[in-house]
Design a protein around this motif. Structure first.
Motif, mmCIF file in Angstrom:
data_model
loop_
_atom_site.group_PDB
_atom_site.id
_atom_site.type_symbol
_atom_site.label_atom_id
_atom_site.label_comp_id
_atom_site.label_asym_id
_atom_site.label_seq_id
_atom_site.Cartn_x
_atom_site.Cartn_y
_atom_site.Cartn_z
ATOM 1 N N THR A 150 0.787 -1.167 0.034
ATOM 2 C CA THR A 150 -0.118 0.053 0.085
ATOM 3 C C THR A 150 0.916 1.218 0.023
ATOM 4 O O THR A 150 1.826 1.310 0.788
ATOM 5 N N ARG A 151 0.473 2.199 -1.048
ATOM 6 C CA ARG A 151 1.336 3.489 -1.021
ATOM 7 C C ARG A 151 0.841 4.498 0.006
ATOM 8 O O ARG A 151 -0.334 4.542 -0.073
ATOM 9 N N GLU A 152 1.631 4.985 0.918
ATOM 10 C CA GLU A 152 1.168 5.846 1.680
ATOM 11 C C GLU A 152 1.039 7.353 1.105
ATOM 12 O O GLU A 152 1.697 7.549 0.147
ATOM 13 N N PRO A 153 0.428 8.236 1.719
ATOM 14 C CA PRO A 153 0.115 9.503 1.234
ATOM 15 C C PRO A 153 1.376 10.240 1.016
ATOM 16 O O PRO A 153 2.318 10.071 1.849
ATOM 17 N N ASP A 154 1.577 10.872 -0.063
ATOM 18 C CA ASP A 154 2.796 11.816 -0.267
ATOM 19 C C ASP A 154 2.821 12.981 0.705
ATOM 20 O O ASP A 154 1.870 13.420 1.004
ATOM 21 N N LYS A 155 4.101 13.096 1.032
ATOM 22 C CA LYS A 155 4.501 14.126 1.880
ATOM 23 C C LYS A 155 4.489 15.514 1.625
ATOM 24 O O LYS A 155 4.832 16.444 2.306
ATOM 25 N N GLY A 156 4.186 15.545 0.326
ATOM 26 C CA GLY A 156 4.155 16.904 -0.308
ATOM 27 C C GLY A 156 5.431 17.320 -0.898
ATOM 28 O O GLY A 156 5.525 18.421 -1.837
ATOM 29 N N ASP A 157 6.409 16.492 -0.804
ATOM 30 C CA ASP A 157 7.780 16.692 -1.619
ATOM 31 C C ASP A 157 8.150 15.757 -2.671
ATOM 32 O O ASP A 157 9.105 15.576 -2.996
ATOM 33 N N GLY A 158 7.190 14.927 -3.039
ATOM 34 C CA GLY A 158 7.398 13.658 -3.842
ATOM 35 C C GLY A 158 7.767 12.588 -3.082
ATOM 36 O O GLY A 158 8.245 11.664 -3.731
ATOM 37 N N GLN A 159 8.087 12.741 -1.750
ATOM 38 C CA GLN A 159 8.400 11.633 -1.044
ATOM 39 C C GLN A 159 7.440 10.741 -0.538
ATOM 40 O O GLN A 159 6.215 11.200 0.101
#
Length: 204
Positions: A150-159
């Motif tokens: 499962t992909r976790e939410p993007d931290k806002g910096d593409g990470q």
């Protein structure tokens, strides 16, 4: 090591292999230490891209004992730890390890390009192959072996991080699913079972 001790160890190894082959011929169960999944999981089958950018399938690895693992190069802990441990396992197997391949399947194909995968897996072991492909192909392969990610939410910096299963699936030289190793299994168990599996089909 003294010659007499060396001969004794070689004799013990020969006797162990002979006993194993005799047990197989009699139809007796092999004394695996890992979870035996023979007949309970499908054969090794996929169409992906390796870390050289070449299209490959499960059939390309027939003749080798395969250790299949799902992970990704940005993984902060379990993936590098697992690959480092597999490298030690390969070292402990000695020459037998030449007939084994570690297939590291990326669950993050958007970031794990062939070049990235090649640099990553080769930093751990030369017998490791990085595999990636279309998201649908990765998802289908994961479901085929009852794995999950499962992909976790993007931290806002593409990470972002990807949560994934950490089992190692072991296939024999014919591409048959044989064993399942989890983090709960000691490294000795994996070395023991791989030694048996590789010895069964060793070239004369």
């Amino acid at each position: 090591m003294k010659p007499r001790l060396t001969r004794a160890l070689l004799l013990l190894a020969l006797l162990a292999c002979t006993a194993l082959l005799a047990a197989c011929n009699r139809g007796e169960p092999v004394p695996w230490r890992l979870t035996d999944v023979t007949g309970h999981m499908p054969d090794l089958d996929f169409k992906l891209t390796d870390d050289h950018g070449k299209a490959v399938t499960g059939a390309d690895y027939k003749g080798k004992v395969v250790l299949l693992y799902f992970g990704y190069t940005h993984c902060p802990d379990v993936c590098p730890l697992t690959l480092a441990q597999l490298h030690v396992v390969m070292q402990r197997l000695g020459p037998l390890a030449d007939d084994a391949r570690i297939l590291f399947v990326s669950v993050d194909p958007a970031r794990d390009t062939p070049d990235v995968m090649h640099a990553y897996v080769n930093a751990f072991d030369p017998r490791a192959v990085g595999l990636s492909g279309e998201p649908r192909a990765i998802e289908a392969l994961s479901k085929r072996y009852r794995s999950a990610f499962t992909r976790e939410p993007d931290k806002g910096d593409g990470q972002y991080e990807v949560s994934h299963s950490s089992a190692i699936y072991v296939f024999d030289r014919e591409g048959k699913a044989r064993l399942l190793s989890t983090p709960a299994n000691p490294q000795d168990d994996l070395v023991h079972d791989l030694h048996l599996l590789l010895s069964l089909g060793a070239k004369p």
